[in-house]
Design a protein around this motif. Structure first.
Motif, PDB file in Angstrom:
ATOM      1  N   GLY A   1     -20.447   6.800   4.251  1.00 31.81           N
ATOM      2  CA  GLY A   1     -20.699   8.196   3.879  1.00 31.81           C
ATOM      3  C   GLY A   1     -19.426   9.017   4.008  1.00 31.81           C
ATOM      4  O   GLY A   1     -19.067   9.794   3.119  1.00 31.81           O
ATOM      5  N   PHE A   2     -18.733   8.789   5.108  1.00 32.62           N
ATOM      6  CA  PHE A   2     -17.485   9.513   5.351  1.00 32.62           C
ATOM      7  C   PHE A   2     -16.439   9.125   4.299  1.00 32.62           C
ATOM      8  O   PHE A   2     -15.768   9.977   3.727  1.00 32.62           O
ATOM      9  N   ALA A   3     -16.331   7.809   4.048  1.00 34.05           N
ATOM     10  CA  ALA A   3     -15.342   7.330   3.082  1.00 34.05           C
ATOM     11  C   ALA A   3     -15.576   7.966   1.715  1.00 34.05           C
ATOM     12  O   ALA A   3     -14.660   8.367   1.008  1.00 34.05           O
ATOM     13  N   ARG A   4     -16.835   8.064   1.347  1.00 33.03           N
ATOM     14  CA  ARG A   4     -17.220   8.609   0.063  1.00 33.03           C
ATOM     15  C   ARG A   4     -16.910  10.102  -0.030  1.00 33.03           C
ATOM     16  O   ARG A   4     -16.386  10.589  -1.020  1.00 33.03           O
ATOM     17  N   GLU A   5     -17.241  10.803   1.058  1.00 32.40           N
ATOM     18  CA  GLU A   5     -17.122  12.260   1.038  1.00 32.40           C
ATOM     19  C   GLU A   5     -15.681  12.726   1.230  1.00 32.40           C
ATOM     20  O   GLU A   5     -15.225  13.653   0.574  1.00 32.40           O
ATOM     21  N   VAL A   6     -14.970  12.080   2.169  1.00 34.57           N
ATOM     22  CA  VAL A   6     -13.662  12.588   2.564  1.00 34.57           C
ATOM     23  C   VAL A   6     -12.510  11.767   1.987  1.00 34.57           C
ATOM     24  O   VAL A   6     -11.431  12.287   1.756  1.00 34.57           O
ATOM     25  N   GLY A   7     -12.770  10.480   1.766  1.00 31.91           N
ATOM     26  CA  GLY A   7     -11.681   9.612   1.338  1.00 31.91           C
ATOM     27  C   GLY A   7     -11.183   9.950  -0.056  1.00 31.91           C
ATOM     28  O   GLY A   7     -11.971  10.221  -0.966  1.00 31.91           O
ATOM     29  N   ASP A   8      -9.859   9.976  -0.231  1.00 33.80           N
ATOM     30  CA  ASP A   8      -9.301  10.118  -1.563  1.00 33.80           C
ATOM     31  C   ASP A   8      -9.237   8.753  -2.231  1.00 33.80           C
ATOM     32  O   ASP A   8      -9.273   8.630  -3.440  1.00 33.80           O
ATOM     33  N   ARG A   9      -9.106   7.731  -1.368  1.00 34.29           N
ATOM     34  CA  ARG A   9      -8.998   6.382  -1.878  1.00 34.29           C
ATOM     35  C   ARG A   9      -9.611   5.444  -0.848  1.00 34.29           C
ATOM     36  O   ARG A   9      -9.605   5.724   0.356  1.00 34.29           O
ATOM     37  N   VAL A  10     -10.151   4.338  -1.302  1.00 30.84           N
ATOM     38  CA  VAL A  10     -10.719   3.342  -0.402  1.00 30.84           C
ATOM     39  C   VAL A  10     -10.031   2.006  -0.669  1.00 30.84           C
ATOM     40  O   VAL A  10      -9.832   1.621  -1.825  1.00 30.84           O
ATOM     41  N   MET A  11      -9.626   1.344   0.421  1.00 30.75           N
ATOM     42  CA  MET A  11      -9.041   0.009   0.294  1.00 30.75           C
ATOM     43  C   MET A  11     -10.036  -0.986   0.873  1.00 30.75           C
ATOM     44  O   MET A  11     -10.481  -0.820   2.010  1.00 30.75           O
ATOM     45  N   PHE A  12     -10.341  -2.019   0.129  1.00 38.84           N
ATOM     46  CA  PHE A  12     -11.204  -3.068   0.660  1.00 38.84           C
ATOM     47  C   PHE A  12     -10.330  -4.255   1.051  1.00 38.84           C
ATOM     48  O   PHE A  12      -9.634  -4.836   0.211  1.00 38.84           O
ATOM     49  N   MET A  13     -10.338  -4.593   2.329  1.00 33.65           N
ATOM     50  CA  MET A  13      -9.527  -5.721   2.814  1.00 33.65           C
ATOM     51  C   MET A  13     -10.414  -6.911   3.103  1.00 33.65           C
ATOM     52  O   MET A  13     -11.515  -6.778   3.613  1.00 33.65           O
ATOM     53  N   ASP A  14      -9.904  -8.099   2.777  1.00 39.04           N
ATOM     54  CA  ASP A  14     -10.622  -9.322   3.137  1.00 39.04           C
ATOM     55  C   ASP A  14      -9.590 -10.422   3.328  1.00 39.04           C
ATOM     56  O   ASP A  14      -8.673 -10.567   2.509  1.00 39.04           O
TER      57      ASP A  14
ATOM     58  N   ALA B   1       0.850  -1.191   0.000  1.00 36.65           N
ATOM     59  CA  ALA B   1       0.000   0.000   0.000  1.00 36.65           C
ATOM     60  C   ALA B   1       0.882   1.236   0.000  1.00 36.65           C
ATOM     61  O   ALA B   1       2.043   1.196   0.398  1.00 36.65           O
ATOM     62  N   LYS B   2       0.300   2.329  -0.475  1.00 36.39           N
ATOM     63  CA  LYS B   2       1.006   3.603  -0.468  1.00 36.39           C
ATOM     64  C   LYS B   2       0.017   4.678  -0.080  1.00 36.39           C
ATOM     65  O   LYS B   2      -1.124   4.677  -0.547  1.00 36.39           O
ATOM     66  N   VAL B   3       0.444   5.550   0.793  1.00 37.91           N
ATOM     67  CA  VAL B   3      -0.398   6.685   1.143  1.00 37.91           C
ATOM     68  C   VAL B   3       0.430   7.939   0.906  1.00 37.91           C
ATOM     69  O   VAL B   3       1.513   8.086   1.469  1.00 37.91           O
ATOM     70  N   ASP B   4      -0.072   8.818   0.059  1.00 36.26           N
ATOM     71  CA  ASP B   4       0.677  10.044  -0.234  1.00 36.26           C
ATOM     72  C   ASP B   4       0.418  11.092   0.831  1.00 36.26           C
ATOM     73  O   ASP B   4      -0.519  10.997   1.608  1.00 36.26           O
ATOM     74  N   GLU B   5       1.263  12.117   0.802  1.00 34.48           N
ATOM     75  CA  GLU B   5       1.081  13.197   1.746  1.00 34.48           C
ATOM     76  C   GLU B   5      -0.291  13.850   1.517  1.00 34.48           C
ATOM     77  O   GLU B   5      -0.721  14.021   0.375  1.00 34.48           O
ATOM     78  N   SER B   6      -0.941  14.161   2.630  1.00 24.30           N
ATOM     79  CA  SER B   6      -2.266  14.809   2.611  1.00 24.30           C
ATOM     80  C   SER B   6      -3.376  13.940   2.037  1.00 24.30           C
ATOM     81  O   SER B   6      -4.471  14.431   1.789  1.00 24.30           O
ATOM     82  N   GLU B   7      -3.089  12.690   1.836  1.00 23.73           N
ATOM     83  CA  GLU B   7      -4.115  11.806   1.297  1.00 23.73           C
ATOM     84  C   GLU B   7      -4.924  11.204   2.445  1.00 23.73           C
ATOM     85  O   GLU B   7      -4.385  10.956   3.515  1.00 23.73           O
ATOM     86  N   VAL B   8      -6.199  10.963   2.198  1.00 20.82           N
ATOM     87  CA  VAL B   8      -7.032  10.279   3.176  1.00 20.82           C
ATOM     88  C   VAL B   8      -7.429   8.929   2.596  1.00 20.82           C
ATOM     89  O   VAL B   8      -8.128   8.865   1.583  1.00 20.82           O
ATOM     90  N   VAL B   9      -6.934   7.870   3.215  1.00 25.97           N
ATOM     91  CA  VAL B   9      -7.240   6.527   2.727  1.00 25.97           C
ATOM     92  C   VAL B   9      -8.151   5.840   3.734  1.00 25.97           C
ATOM     93  O   VAL B   9      -7.842   5.779   4.924  1.00 25.97           O
TER      94      VAL B   9
END
Ligand SMILES: Nc1ncnc2c1ncn2[C@@H]1O[C@H](COP(=O)(O)OP(=O)(O)OP(=O)(O)O)[C@@H](O)[C@H]1O
Ligand SMILES: [Mg+2]
Lengths: 220, 240
Positions: free
Chosen positions: B197-210, B22-30
Motif C-alpha cells: 500500500g505504501f509502495a503504491r501510494e508513496v513510491g515513485d518507482r518500485v524495484m523487484f529483486m530476486d 540502479a539510479k535514484v534521483d533527487e527527491s525520488e522515493v524508490v
C-alpha cells in the motif's frame, strides 16, 4: 556462661585468623585491580583485528586458563630463580602475581564476552550515523558492555578470594595458612577449620547477595 | 542522487548480489520489494558501506562510496538509515539517541543539538518522550525515534530496511505517516518494504529483486497491475 563462650576454641582462634583474612583480602583486591587492568588490555587484544595482538593475548589466556593456579604460583615462587631475574620474589609478591595473571585471563574473556554480547545492530546504528569505529565503541558499545561485566566480575572476586587459600603452600600467611598453623599448635582441627570456613562465607555470601541484587537492577 | 553500477556482493563463496544497476534521483522515493533472502537488505547496506562492496560502484551525490579516498564517516552522516529492529541505544534517552550524532559527528554544541533534537521529536510525535529510555516506548514509537535520530544528521538520502515489519499492525500507520511526510518534503528515499500500500501510494518507482538481481522495475501502478516478469507475477500473486 559468657566466660565459657569467650574461652571456646572457636573464639580463641579468631584474632589469629583475622590476621590471615587481612592478607587474604590484600592479595585478592590488589590482584584483582592489576588483574582488571591486565584483563581489560588482554580482552581488547582478543577483540583486535591485528593477528599478532590477537595471537599473543590468546596464547596468554589459554596458557593461564589451561594450567592450575597452584602450578602457576609454584612456578613463579620456586621456578623463577633469583639468578634469572635478579630479584627475590617474596611469597606475597608471587601470590599477587598469580592472582593478577589468573584473574587477568578470566577477565579478558569476561570483557570479550560482554562486548560480543552486544547486538551487532548497535554497532551498525552507530556507524550509520557517521560515528567512527572508536566513537562507536566508546559511546555505544562500552557503556553497555561494562554493565554486563559487573556480575561476572563480582563472581571473579569470589573465585580469586578462594584461590588465595592455595598460597598456603608457599607459606603466605593468608587465612587458611593461619588456620593450619593454629590447629597444628592447638590440635583443635575441627573448630579451627569451621571458623576458617565461616570467615570465607562471611565475605562470599554477602558478595553473592549483593551481586544478585545488582544483576536484577541492571537487568542483564 | 544515487547511482549503482554493476554491484556485486559475496559473502565468502555465496554471491548475494549479482550485478545490480540502479539510479535514484533527487527527491525520488524508490521502494524495493522481493522475496526473503533475495538480497534487499544487503543491497541497502552496500549503499552506506555497512557491507563491503565486492565489485562495482556506488555513488551518492557524486561521491563514490567505495573509493578508499572517500571519508566514509562523513558520507554515512549524510545517509540516514532506519533498521527493521530500530537499534536505538538503550542506555541513552530518546533525546540523547537523537543528539549523539549531531554532537559527535556534526560537532554541534549541546544547546543547538538539543534544540534540533527536540524539534525532530516533535515532528515524529514524540516530544513528550524526550527524556524516557527506549525500553519504555512501543515499537512504533521506537521506530519514529530511530527516524528522528537519522534525520538529526540532516541526511541527503534516507534508507529504510523494512521499517514496519517488526511492528504490531496497529502501530504501522504512525510510522508510515512519518515516512509519507518525509517523502512529501522531498526527501530522497530507498525503502525496502512489504507494505505494498505504501509502495503504491508513496513510491515513485518500485524495484523487484530476486536472487540478487533486479528482475523488474517501474512505476508502482505499472509494476503492480501489469508485471511483465513471471517471477514478479508469482511474487505479487502470493502477497497481494
Ligand atoms: N553477514 C552475512 N554473512 C553471510 N551471509 C549473509 C550475510 N548477510 C546476508 N547473508 C545472506 O545473503 C542473502 C541475502 O540476504 P538479505 O538479508 O540481503 O536478504 P533480504 O532480501 O533482505 O531478505 P529478508 O526479506 O528476509 O530480509 C541471504 O541468503 C543471507 O543468508
Ligand atoms: Mg532484509
Amino acid at each position: 556462661m559468657i566466660d565459657t563462650i569467650m574461652d571456646s576454641p572457636y573464639i580463641n582462634s579468631l584474632p589469629f585468623l583475622i590476621e590471615g583474612l587481612k592478607l587474604t583480602l590484600i592479595i585478592t583486591i590488589t590482584g584483582l585491580i592489576f588483574g582488571f587492568i591486565l584483563g581489560a588490555l588482554a580482552g581488547l587484544g582478543r577483540l583486535s583485528k591485528s593477528r599478532i595482538i590477537y595471537g599473543i593475548t590468546t596464547v596468554f589466556v589459554e596458557v593461564v586458563r589451561g594450567t592450575p593456579i597452584l602450578a602457576q604460583v609454584l612456578f613463579i615462587y620456586f621456578g623463577i630463580s633469583e639468578d634469572l631475574i635478579g630479584v627475590n620474589i617474596s611469597g606475597l609478591t608471587a601470590a599477587i602475581i598469580a592472582i593478577t595473571l589468573n584473574a587477568g585471563a578470566y577477565i579478558a574473556e569476561i570483557v570479550r564476552g560482554a562486548v560480543y554480547s552486544i547486538d551487532r545492530g548497535q554497532f551498525e546504528a552507530g556507524r550509520a550515523i557517521g560515528l567512527t569505529e572508536k566513537q562507536t565503541m566508546r559511546y555505544i558499545i562500552w557503556p553497555q558492555a561494562f554493565k554486563r561485566m559487573i556480575p561476572p566480575l563480582g563472581n571473579q572476586f569470589i573465585i580469586s578470594l578462594k584461590d588465595t587459600s592455595l598460597f598456603s603452600v608457599i607459606a603466605v600467611n593468608e587465612l587458611l595458612y593461619q588456620g593450619r598453623t593454629y590447629y597444628n599448635a592447638t590440635a583443635e582441627v575441627f573448630e579451627t577449620l569451621v571458623m576458617v570456613c565461616i570467615i570465607y562465607l562471611m565475605i562470599t555470601v554477602p558478595t553473592s547477595l549483593i551481586l544478585r541484587r545488582v544483576e536484577r537492577k541492571l537487568d542483564v | 542522487m544515487i547511482t549503482v553500477k554493476d554491484l556485486h556482493k559475496s559473502f565468502g563463496k555465496n554471491e548475494v548480489l549479482k550485478g545490480i544497476d540502479a539510479k535514484v534521483d533527487e527527491s525520488e522515493v524508490v521502494c524495493v520489494i522481493g522475496p526473503s533472502g533475495s538480497g534487499k537488505s544487503t543491497f541497502l547496506r552496500c549503499l552506506n558501506l555497512l557491507e563491503d562492496i565486492t565489485s562495482g560502484e556506488v555513488t551518492i551525490d557524486k561521491e563514490t562510496v567505495n573509493d578508499p579516498r572517500t571519508d566514509i564517516n562523513q558520507l554515512r552522516a549524510q545517509v540516514g538509515m532506519v533498521f527493521q529492529h530500530f537499534n536505538l541505544f538503550p542506555h541513552k534517552t530518546v533525546l540523547e539517541n537523537v543528539t549523539l550524532g549531531t554532537t559527535k559527528v556534526k560537532k554541534l554544541d549541546a544547546n543547538q543539538a538539543n534544540e534540533l533534537g527536540t524539534q525532530l521529536l516533535e515532528k515524529v510525535g514524540l516530544a513528550d518522550k524526550a527524556n524516557e529510555y527506549p525500553d519504555s516506548l512501543s515499537g512504533g514509537q521506537k521506530q519514529r525515534a530511530a527516524i528522528a535520530r537519522a534525520l538529526a544528521m540532516e541526511p541527503k538520502v534516507m534508507l529504510f530496511d523494512e521499517p514496519t515489519s517488526a511492528l504490531d499492525p496497529e502501530l504501522v500507520g504512525d510510522v508510515l505517516e512519518v515516512m509519507k511526510d518525509l517523502a512529501r518534503e522531498g526527501m530522497t528515499m530507498v525503502v525496502v518494504t512489504h507494505e505494498m500500500g505504501f509502495a503504491r501510494e508513496v513510491g515513485d518507482r518500485v524495484m523487484f529483486m530476486d536472487e540478487g538481481v533486479v528482475m523488474e522495475e517501474g512505476k508502482p501502478q505499472q509494476l503492480f497491475e501489469s508485471p511483465q516478469n513471471p517471477r514478479t507475477q508469482e511474487f505479487l500473486s502470493k502477497i497481494l
